[in-house]
Design a protein around this motif. Structure first.
Motif, mmCIF file in Angstrom:
data_model
loop_
_atom_site.group_PDB
_atom_site.id
_atom_site.type_symbol
_atom_site.label_atom_id
_atom_site.label_comp_id
_atom_site.label_asym_id
_atom_site.label_seq_id
_atom_site.Cartn_x
_atom_site.Cartn_y
_atom_site.Cartn_z
ATOM 1 N N VAL B 97 44.654 35.885 35.884
ATOM 2 C CA VAL B 97 45.366 36.883 35.070
ATOM 3 C C VAL B 97 44.387 37.921 34.532
ATOM 4 C CG1 VAL B 97 46.670 37.284 32.946
ATOM 5 C CG2 VAL B 97 47.287 35.383 34.433
ATOM 6 N N ASN B 98 43.247 37.465 34.014
ATOM 7 C CA ASN B 98 42.235 38.392 33.499
ATOM 8 C C ASN B 98 41.659 39.244 34.630
ATOM 9 O OD1 ASN B 98 41.837 37.036 30.681
ATOM 10 N ND2 ASN B 98 41.824 35.409 32.193
ATOM 11 N N HIS B 99 41.500 38.615 35.773
ATOM 12 C CA HIS B 99 40.951 39.330 36.925
ATOM 13 C C HIS B 99 41.856 40.486 37.328
ATOM 14 C CE1 HIS B 99 40.084 39.825 41.317
ATOM 15 N NE2 HIS B 99 38.860 39.783 40.863
ATOM 16 N N GLU B 100 43.155 40.226 37.234
ATOM 17 C CA GLU B 100 44.110 41.255 37.638
ATOM 18 C C GLU B 100 44.238 42.316 36.545
ATOM 19 O OE1 GLU B 100 47.558 43.478 38.220
ATOM 20 O OE2 GLU B 100 47.783 41.809 36.796
ATOM 21 N N ALA B 161 31.671 43.447 37.996
ATOM 22 C CA ALA B 161 31.511 43.103 39.421
ATOM 23 C C ALA B 161 32.677 42.226 39.892
ATOM 24 C CB ALA B 161 30.179 42.381 39.637
ATOM 25 N N TRP B 162 33.060 41.278 39.031
ATOM 26 C CA TRP B 162 34.166 40.352 39.337
ATOM 27 C C TRP B 162 35.473 41.126 39.553
ATOM 28 C CZ3 TRP B 162 37.777 37.928 35.426
ATOM 29 C CH2 TRP B 162 38.412 36.779 35.905
ATOM 30 N N SER B 163 35.711 42.146 38.693
ATOM 31 C CA SER B 163 36.951 42.913 38.763
ATOM 32 C C SER B 163 37.129 43.619 40.102
ATOM 33 C CB SER B 163 36.974 43.980 37.662
ATOM 34 O OG SER B 163 37.011 43.371 36.402
ATOM 35 N N SER B 164 35.997 43.973 40.717
ATOM 36 C CA SER B 164 36.108 44.752 41.952
ATOM 37 C C SER B 164 36.056 43.856 43.187
ATOM 38 C CB SER B 164 34.977 45.788 42.000
ATOM 39 O OG SER B 164 33.731 45.133 42.050
ATOM 40 N N ARG B 165 36.130 42.530 42.998
ATOM 41 C CA ARG B 165 36.076 41.632 44.142
ATOM 42 C C ARG B 165 37.370 40.854 44.280
ATOM 43 N NH1 ARG B 165 30.067 39.568 44.997
ATOM 44 N NH2 ARG B 165 29.050 41.446 44.255
ATOM 45 N N PRO B 166 37.645 40.342 45.492
ATOM 46 C CA PRO B 166 38.921 39.652 45.691
ATOM 47 C C PRO B 166 39.003 38.288 44.997
ATOM 48 C CG PRO B 166 37.600 39.593 47.716
ATOM 49 C CD PRO B 166 36.887 40.500 46.749
ATOM 50 N N GLY B 168 39.249 35.944 42.225
ATOM 51 C CA GLY B 168 39.511 36.003 40.794
ATOM 52 C C GLY B 168 39.284 34.677 40.089
ATOM 53 N N GLY B 169 38.595 33.756 40.726
ATOM 54 C CA GLY B 169 38.351 32.454 40.100
ATOM 55 C C GLY B 169 37.284 32.544 39.024
ATOM 56 N N SER B 170 37.356 31.625 38.054
ATOM 57 C CA SER B 170 36.406 31.676 36.949
ATOM 58 C C SER B 170 34.997 31.290 37.403
ATOM 59 C CB SER B 170 36.871 30.767 35.809
ATOM 60 O OG SER B 170 36.956 29.437 36.279
ATOM 61 N N GLY B 171 34.901 30.502 38.461
ATOM 62 C CA GLY B 171 33.580 30.128 38.965
ATOM 63 C C GLY B 171 32.824 31.357 39.447
ATOM 64 N N GLU B 172 33.557 32.269 40.074
ATOM 65 C CA GLU B 172 32.937 33.490 40.588
ATOM 66 C C GLU B 172 32.462 34.380 39.429
ATOM 67 O OE1 GLU B 172 31.965 34.090 43.379
ATOM 68 O OE2 GLU B 172 31.902 36.266 43.749
ATOM 69 N N LEU B 173 33.252 34.446 38.351
ATOM 70 C CA LEU B 173 32.842 35.227 37.178
ATOM 71 C C LEU B 173 31.554 34.644 36.588
ATOM 72 C CD1 LEU B 173 33.146 37.312 34.947
ATOM 73 C CD2 LEU B 173 34.771 35.784 33.803
#
Lengths: 192, 192
Positions: B97-100, B161-166, B168-173
């Motif tokens: 949700v935050n990613h989106e 950086a996370w926002s511009s990537r596909p 959206g998992g918290s591990g990636e953030l």
């Protein structure tokens, strides 16, 4: 008849800090500040858009001086060397009036959330001005922001140390800010 | 009859960002946001004091998580190691949700000086929370502030950086924030 008043800006600042200290920020009006400074309300508004901005006075000037000091620092200096040049340039413009007003201004700011917010925004504005000036020297973005944050921390620490000492000369402010920057440099080098 | 609405807070946030994007921040009322989210105005006010605070949503939670992560980091970790633990803890709570919402929220914030100010105050609040948690670990004041500023810069860079990537998992953030912190550590070590 209105006559031109030299140093109206400085007198407004002093009058405002006096009134804020005596009767509180919320209770003080622009009309009272102008009256105490011996100028008209329209003179007040030529210098400040409102009461809140009065306490962030000098942000534009400080930002310009910090950026100029960084921009004109010798090319061989690294980011922190350039920041030191900026701090030096900005310190030169502050003298006994600021030294005397500083601690009272801090006390007024601490009394109001609105003013604390304005004060934080001022610091962030100074950091942005330094970061942009560093980027213009070719410093990479993250490094520029980091060095600029260190510059703001050093300037605050230097200003705070200066406020509590008897020597209100600008040379002493510069010395204290640069000493704080040196300490931060040492801390940064060993951060784990 | 009002029934209890699960995730009313999240629905209010999504509704607000939708409306701000569609018709502008100034033009959007609390009543419209509540209506779009399918809740009453009083439900809105149970979650947020006003429209502005909605966009700083999560500051208290993020501050708490960053501070908890720092406080519970192994004692042998230095300031930046503890900051990394704080970033990890906070990242875990942000997901799709935050990613989106993130990039749209940023666009709304960029459209309003009032929101930019609120957003800056949010960042400074996060930095203070981290600095205090570091001081409680015995980190000296200036070092704590510096490490905390680096934590905020890293979190922003990681989030951006996370926002511009596909993914959206918290591990990636967490991964992106910690990578940004590592870069800042390297930059700090060689600052001159």
């Amino acid at each position: 008849m209105t006559r031109w008043e030299p140093n109206a800006r400085e007198r407004l600042l002093i009058a405002a800090v006096d009134l804020f200290s005596e009767q509180g920020y919320d209770e003080t009006t622009v009309a009272q500040i102008a009256d105490r400074a011996g100028v008209t309300k329209s003179t007040f508004f030529r210098h400040f858009p409102d009461k809140r901005e009065l306490l962030a006075a000098g942000q534009a000037t400080l930002s310009r001086l910090l950026a100029e000091g960084i921009a004109t620092a010798p090319a061989e200096l690294g980011p922190l060397g350039a920041v030191a040049a900026g701090l030096h340039r900005a310190s030169e413009t502050l003298g006994p009036v600021n030294h005397e007003l500083g601690p009272r201004l801090q006390a007024v700011i601490a009394s109001s959330v609105e003013l604390q917010e304005r004060s934080i925004l001022k610091s962030v504005g100074l950091a942005s001005a330094m970061a942009e000036a560093l980027q213009a020297r070719g410093v990479p973005d993250a490094t520029a922001r980091l060095a600029a944050e260190m510059g703001v921390l050093a300037f605050h620490q230097g200003y705070s140390a200066w406020s509590s000492r008897p020597d209100g000369g600008s040379g002493e402010l510069a010395r204290l800010s640069l000493a704080a920057l040196d300490e931060l440099r040492t801390a940064a080098a060993s951060l784990e």
